[in-house]
Design an enzyme around this catalytic site. Sequence first.
Site, mmCIF file in Angstrom:
data_model
loop_
_atom_site.group_PDB
_atom_site.id
_atom_site.type_symbol
_atom_site.label_atom_id
_atom_site.label_comp_id
_atom_site.label_asym_id
_atom_site.label_seq_id
_atom_site.Cartn_x
_atom_site.Cartn_y
_atom_site.Cartn_z
ATOM 1 N N LYS A 70 0.844 -1.198 0.000
ATOM 2 C CA LYS A 70 0.000 0.000 0.000
ATOM 3 C C LYS A 70 0.874 1.241 0.000
ATOM 4 O O LYS A 70 1.863 1.324 0.730
ATOM 5 C CB LYS A 70 -0.921 0.014 1.221
ATOM 6 C CG LYS A 70 -1.886 1.197 1.222
ATOM 7 C CD LYS A 70 -2.941 1.064 2.310
ATOM 8 C CE LYS A 70 -2.387 1.342 3.692
ATOM 9 N NZ LYS A 70 -3.452 1.356 4.714
ATOM 10 N N GLY A 219 -5.393 7.495 16.636
ATOM 11 C CA GLY A 219 -4.902 8.663 15.929
ATOM 12 C C GLY A 219 -3.399 8.768 15.787
ATOM 13 O O GLY A 219 -2.900 9.280 14.784
ATOM 14 N N ASP A 221 -0.144 7.918 14.660
ATOM 15 C CA ASP A 221 0.408 7.026 13.643
ATOM 16 C C ASP A 221 1.692 7.580 13.041
ATOM 17 O O ASP A 221 2.102 7.189 11.954
ATOM 18 C CB ASP A 221 -0.622 6.767 12.548
ATOM 19 C CG ASP A 221 -1.081 8.051 11.858
ATOM 20 O OD1 ASP A 221 -0.661 9.145 12.289
ATOM 21 O OD2 ASP A 221 -1.852 7.958 10.886
ATOM 22 N N SER A 291 -3.086 1.477 18.204
ATOM 23 C CA SER A 291 -3.146 1.051 16.807
ATOM 24 C C SER A 291 -2.344 1.993 15.920
ATOM 25 O O SER A 291 -2.566 3.204 15.928
ATOM 26 C CB SER A 291 -4.604 1.030 16.342
ATOM 27 O OG SER A 291 -4.692 0.780 14.956
#
Length: 322
Positions: A70, A219, A221, A291
């Site tokens: 990606k 949020g 990242d 995450s």
Amino acid sequence: MKPEKTLLLSQSDVASLLAMEAAVAAVEAAFAAHGRGEAAMPPKVYLGLPAHDGDLRAMPAYADGAAGVKWVNSHPKNPARFGLPSVMGLYILSDPATAVPLAVMDATRLTAVRTGAAAAIASKHLAGPNPRTLGFIGCGVQARFLVDAHRAVYGDRLEVLTADVSREASERFAAESGGRAVSVEEASGCDILCTSTPARAPVVQRAWVLPGAHINAMGADAPGKQELDPGILRDARVIIDDWHQATESGEINVPLHAGVLRREHIQGTLGEVVAGKLNGRGDAAITVFDSTGLAIQDVALARVIYAAARERGAGTAFDFFG
């Protein structure tokens, strides 16, 4: 032998081919494979573009017979400056045996769906047994997919509370989701809390988080990003998605580098929890899922999308080698 044609799949194609329920199942299986050590996922590569207030990221992965990469951005000022999404992406799904590109597809929606799915899977494994309220801090595009994913897991039984720096955005999302716009403090007190902001300083204070809560910190990242008071992390059972990514660019990156949180405090990965190698919530008063977004989530969904496209005759066939 001439390579087969490549399927080109637009964002509308991806939307029509990928249901949230199927996405949650595929991403959960990808987490389990990651937890068992059955997937290959080199570290995410960042290309910083400070002159343009953004960055580009390359995310390759191989899992369960599928390989791909990606190419995705994060430009928080895109909406205001250009009327464009903050996040846009392109996915190349390749045949691992021949390296032929099977499909080139929009990854903007793919990214939003898999991010929502990851949070809902974390809630499934880490939240308390009977959550009643689902809070959102940050009511942008990602929040829509977060609520859809949680409904795929929990149905409609969770009361939705919304908060955002823009009261208008909070009220709009509350109306769309059948929820209620509240203060950041009230949203922080929910049984399950999802944060999806570009913040670089804490927006959720420790005093606002109640015993029994589970937080999906979505949020942060990139290096320097942070949404939670480090006191929350110190008092919580912290589960991450990937050691390398989380320590360098996730919610834990700032407190770790500042020395206010120790690496030993991190319990392990969500993949290990899903694979049954690590306890989920246990007797923890608070749980946090950090995450950063995994390439194995992307390849899992790209495979599902491609299979559905082949089955339904969707997309446009293009001969790259003609």
